[in-house]
Design an enzyme around this catalytic site. Structure first.
Site, PDB file in Angstrom:
ATOM      1  N   LEU B  53      -4.005  51.526  40.733  1.00 14.83           N
ATOM      2  CA  LEU B  53      -4.430  51.285  39.357  1.00 14.83           C
ATOM      3  C   LEU B  53      -5.788  51.952  39.104  1.00 14.83           C
ATOM      4  CD1 LEU B  53      -4.211  47.726  37.739  1.00 14.83           C
ATOM      5  CD2 LEU B  53      -5.422  49.679  36.788  1.00 14.83           C
ATOM      6  N   GLU B  55      -6.927  54.967  36.327  1.00 12.12           N
ATOM      7  CA  GLU B  55      -6.555  56.012  35.375  1.00 12.12           C
ATOM      8  C   GLU B  55      -7.360  57.296  35.548  1.00 12.12           C
ATOM      9  OE1 GLU B  55      -6.873  52.860  34.526  1.00 12.12           O
ATOM     10  OE2 GLU B  55      -4.846  52.337  33.864  1.00 12.12           O
ATOM     11  N   GLN B  77      -0.571  53.875  30.942  1.00  9.64           N
ATOM     12  CA  GLN B  77       0.430  52.872  30.604  1.00  9.64           C
ATOM     13  C   GLN B  77       0.422  52.516  29.114  1.00  9.64           C
ATOM     14  OE1 GLN B  77       0.547  49.052  33.002  1.00  9.64           O
ATOM     15  NE2 GLN B  77       2.135  50.288  33.956  1.00  9.64           N
ATOM     16  N   PRO B  84     -10.136  55.413  30.032  1.00  9.62           N
ATOM     17  CA  PRO B  84     -10.857  55.758  31.264  1.00  9.62           C
ATOM     18  C   PRO B  84     -10.593  57.197  31.711  1.00  9.62           C
ATOM     19  CG  PRO B  84      -9.646  53.683  31.532  1.00  9.62           C
ATOM     20  CD  PRO B  84      -9.204  54.300  30.234  1.00  9.62           C
ATOM     21  N   HIS B 124      -3.481  47.408  23.345  1.00  8.88           N
ATOM     22  CA  HIS B 124      -2.128  47.941  23.511  1.00  8.88           C
ATOM     23  C   HIS B 124      -1.587  48.503  22.205  1.00  8.88           C
ATOM     24  CE1 HIS B 124      -2.273  45.505  27.190  1.00  8.88           C
ATOM     25  NE2 HIS B 124      -1.137  46.004  27.585  1.00  8.88           N
TER      26      HIS B 124
HETATM   27  C1  TPP Z   1      -7.202  49.828  32.748  1.00  9.66           C
HETATM   28  C2  TPP Z   1      -5.848  49.244  32.668  1.00  9.66           C
HETATM   29  N1  TPP Z   1      -4.802  49.945  33.116  1.00  9.66           N
HETATM   30  C3  TPP Z   1      -3.569  49.455  33.040  1.00  9.66           C
HETATM   31  C4  TPP Z   1      -3.334  48.219  32.513  1.00  9.66           C
HETATM   32  C5  TPP Z   1      -1.907  47.662  32.409  1.00  9.66           C
HETATM   33  N2  TPP Z   1      -1.808  46.546  33.363  1.00  9.66           N
HETATM   34  C6  TPP Z   1      -1.973  45.282  32.962  1.00  9.66           C
HETATM   35  S1  TPP Z   1      -2.015  44.238  34.260  1.00  9.66           S
HETATM   36  C7  TPP Z   1      -1.741  45.468  35.364  1.00  9.66           C
HETATM   37  C8  TPP Z   1      -1.661  45.155  36.810  1.00  9.66           C
HETATM   38  C9  TPP Z   1      -2.825  44.378  37.262  1.00  9.66           C
HETATM   39  O1  TPP Z   1      -2.652  44.018  38.581  1.00  9.66           O
HETATM   40  P1  TPP Z   1      -3.682  43.060  39.272  1.00  9.66           P
HETATM   41  O2  TPP Z   1      -5.057  43.607  39.127  1.00  9.66           O
HETATM   42  O3  TPP Z   1      -3.211  42.838  40.653  1.00  9.66           O
HETATM   43  O4  TPP Z   1      -3.650  41.715  38.434  1.00  9.66           O
HETATM   44  P2  TPP Z   1      -2.403  40.759  38.215  1.00  9.66           P
HETATM   45  O5  TPP Z   1      -1.690  41.236  37.003  1.00  9.66           O
HETATM   46  O6  TPP Z   1      -1.558  40.807  39.436  1.00  9.66           O
HETATM   47  O7  TPP Z   1      -3.009  39.416  38.005  1.00  9.66           O
HETATM   48  C10 TPP Z   1      -1.643  46.693  34.717  1.00  9.66           C
HETATM   49  C11 TPP Z   1      -1.409  47.970  35.390  1.00  9.66           C
HETATM   50  C12 TPP Z   1      -4.455  47.505  32.042  1.00  9.66           C
HETATM   51  N3  TPP Z   1      -4.341  46.291  31.492  1.00  9.66           N
HETATM   52  N4  TPP Z   1      -5.683  48.040  32.144  1.00  9.66           N
END
Ligand code: TPP
Ligand code: TPP
Ligand code: MG
Ligand code: MG
Lengths: 364, 317, 364, 317
Positions: B53, B55, B77, B84, B124
């Site tokens: 994760l 960007e 996404q 970013p 979003h």
């Molecule tokens: C900067 C950013 N990139 C992508 C997303 C889309 N997105 C939302 S939650 C997520 C995964 C997050 O994983 P984690 O940090 O493990 O937290 P969890 O959802 O498991 O609590 C993604 C990719 C986002 N919200 N923010």
């Protein structure tokens, strides 16, 4: 229940101490090769001194001196194979020259002319990166491409101690670790990030230990010892090409000059510190070694200096006799093909230069 | 549109082995909107790559991948998470050809869903095209229909310049049309005259083209509807010629107004078609606020009625 | 010379194992407090189940379930003092509720109404952060302000395993380390970042060890064990307030649900894995413990559930009876004072809604 | 101008102990342009803070500092290095008031030197104001003179909204004028009529105001010169009234043209002063390329002659 999940350590490597005494295992290199190393370090120093002089005379612009970092610059160049790619920051003129980048082009780049960064086709060097740390991801991506294409090619990327604080450092190293990419990360820790001493850049005791966060090896080397730098980078390049993933190498060195010619280090740095580091000079040190091994004489030095100075002077002449670019050059490389809107802007500019030619003033 | 994009990716990946897809959840998961669905199964994990994760590293590594001979199609996404990437896009992707005097180039595509109307969470629903369009060296492409989406994405993948390919998520599934199975391209840099007309020129792009089309039914005037398709570099010629003919123009966008694409369109029209203009160019845009959550979003995004009304006002100027 | 420069290790803490057996040193808390913890965990679960149901019924929008993460959510809430500040990501509804955030406001937030994020004045919680990792710097800055003002207040910031890959994580933790700020970093490692398993997020063996890069302590705790979470966070909060700097706590837990209600985990996740983790449920575990200690009876459970359900139902009613916002609300908080250009846009919108009211269609 | 900014910082810091300065090399070094010179000596390391090299964290932490009751004035070292801040600025600083319905606010200033003309390295000569101006919730302020610099910076520091304060480095030391020692403010949101005139309105901001002034001497027409001072939210009223009077307008900027501030100005003028316009609004801008290195930069940045020529062309339209 409290238990230890993992244990980690970070090592330090030195082979040639500041008195030119071998304190470790010498790499397997011929005397011939050592002499080439010495020569490249001297070339780097002469180039650097010349660039500083040109800057003072207004013949090139802001310049970032590499003085004191010649071992870190040149050790790497020798540890890389021809097919490997170098991703420099802005303090690797020595490395670039040793890897075949024309000195005249470097002067052109520092001399307000972007045409200097038109890297020659047979030189595996990416453009100098001014925004700190941003080149790391490029090196990672390049290494990734090589891995996908099953080519045995490593990326070697340079950055400073300050650069380790940026998000780009973190994201890039994490990608490299996750995908086990053939990259060598070289941090030239020259103890300063403009006015920020290393100690204030991060609370981590070493920069090498930051590799622990990415699950691969980090090592600190005496960055003023070309044999240590060479050995560590050579091992890392080999490891990379054998598919064993990336390495972070912290070259512990020192920025002897101001940050750039626009900077005045006296404002924030104790002169005594510089004097201390002077004693650890990477070139002097190798010279001590070579003298002991009877590889160095005054005559050799004189002839070498003469030859190198001639080359550098020649580069200055080439740079200064380069004809100016034409106006179209501003527009030419924005896209592969110039879109209509841009062509109109170009035509407008040509017209405008024409129309205003006889009005007196600064342009044209 | 999702399917059309998916087919475009599949066809280009089958044809050119240097095309790879990378991003968050683009692999097994097939992307949160399923645009990359089935690619991982078909082309494997080496060409359809789930990344950590991060960007900025996604676009930064894509630059390096491109240097190394790959043609990365990377994904952010959502609109808000393309931000970013701005530093690497502006500082590097857009400039590498220029800075290296043509020696290097960032042959890559950054694609992401954008815009409101799907009752999404914060960050979003943004329409950030102006940031990209203001950046020299980038191409910004926005399809409005499945047909265009497929043809434009193929063009984008083949384009040697970095292309920001923004997908109007509101019409991802809302617009259905048959898309040819066979390979075709829609050219980058050319606007599309969706409908010819003689009274007024209506310029839009992305999801708003749908609202514009719907507005046509609500207005008695003969409207020439232009879908920009490529936001930058813009096909100003098509727009200017149309306004020279109609003498009136309305520009419709979802994004906030200040220093936006609609400003560029209006500024260009007034400059190049000045003597033909019978009324000022009108901009119908989002407001200079954050786009609200779903309960209020309908007030923010212009609907067909607001557009029709503005057309009427410009006609009656 | 090759020598070891530094040695590091990372620990794991568990106090209550999955069978409810105490395996470590219990924190000094009263049974009363344990019952409160249990109650908050149950409340979190009931809220979560209700939110999922509301989402299925179209009464709220996309929602991120916290099921399975209640110990990590609630342990922290109890370890913080009233004056401390919470910087949540989007998977801490439990923590927020336990710290006094109204459930009805949370539903409103997930229910397409930004007014839900108008955090009440007496609640020390910052707005939910959707862009992953971005809240870390805010927590760091807040802690910094407290330090500058010599206030004994800690920031506690939540993020996921995926979040550790972002540059914001790195930059934030490095700032905190460098300035020795009173921050507690809580990584809820729920093993998944949407479809990315933890193992593919980083090659580092643990996430806790990433703290080594910043020169402060990292620890992994059993994130389904509320006593371990409580102990680690409590120690870290104390340490922070005593000026001994930040701590990174990796709560090793599990996301029992889909990523959000828009996600379908079946596409990428093995059902068997979920079944395994079901056995480690944080609520069941505490219930086992309380049963042993005679703090839990069926009646207690029944009464508790009844009470909590009532509260949650009440929150749903409050949420659903909230009158809609007015149009001005879109514009109102862009600036402290509405600038003329924005006021014009507001007036235009009002006019436009009026003008188009009778045209039929979707708006107004 | 450097001195005027320095004095503004000193005065505000002395007056309000919650004002702090942070950034790279702002402490002992006094900033690479010496704008923060002497502050560290005067206010100490707790209020004049050298940070690690991490722009995104500088602005992100400043948001947190603001929440905690401080008034951070943070610095990006150059225009190009403000770009890593875009995500935190757009996603958070600009929206926190909105997102929290007024509960939280990012009372902070981000200042940085911008623009070309100092023979600098790559990424050290950009004019990125449009990115910031396109972002609702941010205020974008650009002084053109030492006097304005001091008064506007004081206003920015006191302003409860996040202010992006861009300093035209080309005139950092080039323009010298006496600046009152005493405290004063120049209001944000108000344009400045530098010179009244009746034939044509010339709109500009930042360093280009100097070139515009110089152009006045090269043109026989009565030019009304407006310095926007605040780029966003813009004082369109002053501009529109002027054009209603003159009937003609030229907008001058250094930044690339596409979707820029000049587009907004032109689009607004043609909309609001349509019936007064005797010629199209002309934009004199940088080109849609990277700004070249010093050897070619003079072609990129419009000089007084080019501006005078364009004025003439608009007059003769
Ligand atoms: C900067 C950013 N990139 C992508 C997303 C889309 N997105 C939302 S939650 C997520 C995964 C997050 O994983 P984690 O940090 O493990 O937290 P969890 O959802 O498991 O609590 C993604 C990719 C986002 N919200 N923010
Ligand atoms: C992103 C970014 N921020 C700021 C700068 C301005 N700047 C140039 S070099 C430098 C310090 C770099 O220090 P370090 O990484 O240690 O490298 P060194 O200059 O010592 O070789 C700074 C702050 C920059 N070039 N890029
Ligand atoms: Mg350094
Ligand atoms: Mg997770």
């Amino acid at each position: 229940m409290r238990k230890t999940l993992g244990k980690f350590s970070v090592d330090y490597l030195q082979i040639l101490d500041e008195h030119g005494v071998v304190t470790g295992v010498m790499p397997k290199i011929t005397n011939e090769r050592i002499r080439e190393m010495y020569e490249q370090m001297v070339r780097a120093r002469v180039f650097d001194e010349t660039a500083l002089k040109l800057q003072r005379e207004g013949r090139i612009g802001t310049y970032a001196s590499i003085r004191g970092q010649e071992a870190s610059n040149i050790g790497t160049a020798f540890a890389m194979d021809k097919e490997d790619w170098l991703f420099p920051s802005f303090r690797e003129d020595g490395t670039m020259i040793a890897r075949g980048f024309p000195m005249s082009a470097l002067l052109q780049y520092w001399g307000w002319d972007e045409r200097g960064m038109a890297v020659p086709q047979d030189v595996n060097i990416f453009t100098i990166a001014v925004p700190v740390s941003t080149q790391i991801a490029h090196a990672v991506g390049y290494a990734w491409a090589m891995k996908l294409q099953k080519k045995k090619v490593a990326s070697v990327v340079y950055f400073g101690d300050g650069a380790t604080s940026k998000g780009d450092f973190h994201e890039g190293l994490n990608f490299a670790g996750t995908f086990a990419l053939p990259v060598v990360f070289i941090c030239q820790n020259n103890q300063w990030s403009i006015s920020m001493p290393r100690s204030k850049q991060s609370a981590s005791e070493t920069l090498a230990q930051k590799a622990i966060a990415y699950g691969f090896e980090g090592i600190q080397v005496d960055g003023n010892d070309i044999f240590a730098v060479y050995t560590a980078v050579r091992d890392a390049v080999k490891k990379a090409k054998e598919g064993r993933g990336p390495t972070l190498i912290e070259c512990f060195t020192y920025r002897m000059s101001d940050h750039t010619t626009s900077d005045d280090a006296k404002k924030y740095r104790d002169a005594a510190e510089v004097v201390e580091w002077e004693k650890k000079d990477p070139i002097t040190r190798l010279r001590f070694y070579m003298k002991q091994k009877k590889m160095w004489t005054e005559t050799y030095e004189r002839e070498l200096l003469e030859r190198v100075r001639k080359e550098v002077d020649e580069a200055v002449r080439t740079y200064e006799s380069t004809p100016p670019a034409d106006i179209e050059d501003i527009f030419r490389y924005t896209y592969a093909e110039m879109p209509p809107a841009l062509r109109e802007q170009l035509e407008y500019l040509k017209r405008s230069v024409d129309e205003t030619k006889n009005m007196g003033g600064t342009n044209g | 549109m999702v399917e059309a994009l998916n087919i475009a990716l599949k066809q280009e990946m089958a044809k050119d082995s240097s095309v790879i897809v990378l991003g968050e959840d683009v692999g097994k998961d097939g992307g949160v909107f399923r645009v990359t669905d089935g690619l991982w199964e078909k082309f494997g994990g080496e060409r359809v790559i789930d990344t950590p994760l991060a960007e900025s590293a996604i676009i930064g590594a894509s630059i390096g991948l491109a240097l190394g001979g790959m043609k990365p199609v990377c994904e952010a996404q959502f609109d808000g998470f393309s931000l970013p990437m701005l530093d690497q896009l502006i500082s590097h992707a857009s400039r590498i050809r220029w800075r290296s005097r043509g020696r290097f180039a960032a042959h890559l595509v950054l694609r992401f869903p954008y815009g409101g109307g799907i009752r999404a969470l914060e960050h979003h629903s943004d329409s950030p095209e102006a940031y990209y369009a203001h950046t020299p060296g980038l191409k910004v492409v926005i399809p409005s229909s499945p047909y265009d989406a497929k043809g434009l994405l193929v063009s984008a993948i083949r384009d040697p310049d970095p292309v920001v390919f923004m997908e109007p998520k509101r019409v991802y599934r809302a617009i259905r049309e048959d898309v040819p199975e066979t390979e075709y391209t829609v050219p980058i840099g050319k606007a599309n005259v969706v409908q010819e007309g003689s009274d007024i020129t209506l310029v839009s792009w992305g999801a708003m083209v749908r609202e514009c089309k719907e507005a046509l039914a609500l207005t008695p005037y003969s409207v020439e509807l232009i879908d920009l398709r490529t936001i930058s570099p813009m096909d100003t010629k098509t727009v200017i010629e149309s306004v020279k003919k109609t003498g009136r123009a309305v520009v419709v966008q979802e994004a906030p107004r200040n220093c936006s694409v609609s400003a560029e369109v209006a500024a260009t029209i007034q400059k190049e078609a000045f003597l033909s203009l019978k009324a000022p160019v009108k901009r119908v845009t989002g407001f200079d606020t954050v786009i609200p959550f779903a309960r209020m979003e309908g007030f923010y995004i212009a609907d067909e009625k607001r557009i029709a009304k503005e057309i009427e006002k410009v006609m009656k100027f």
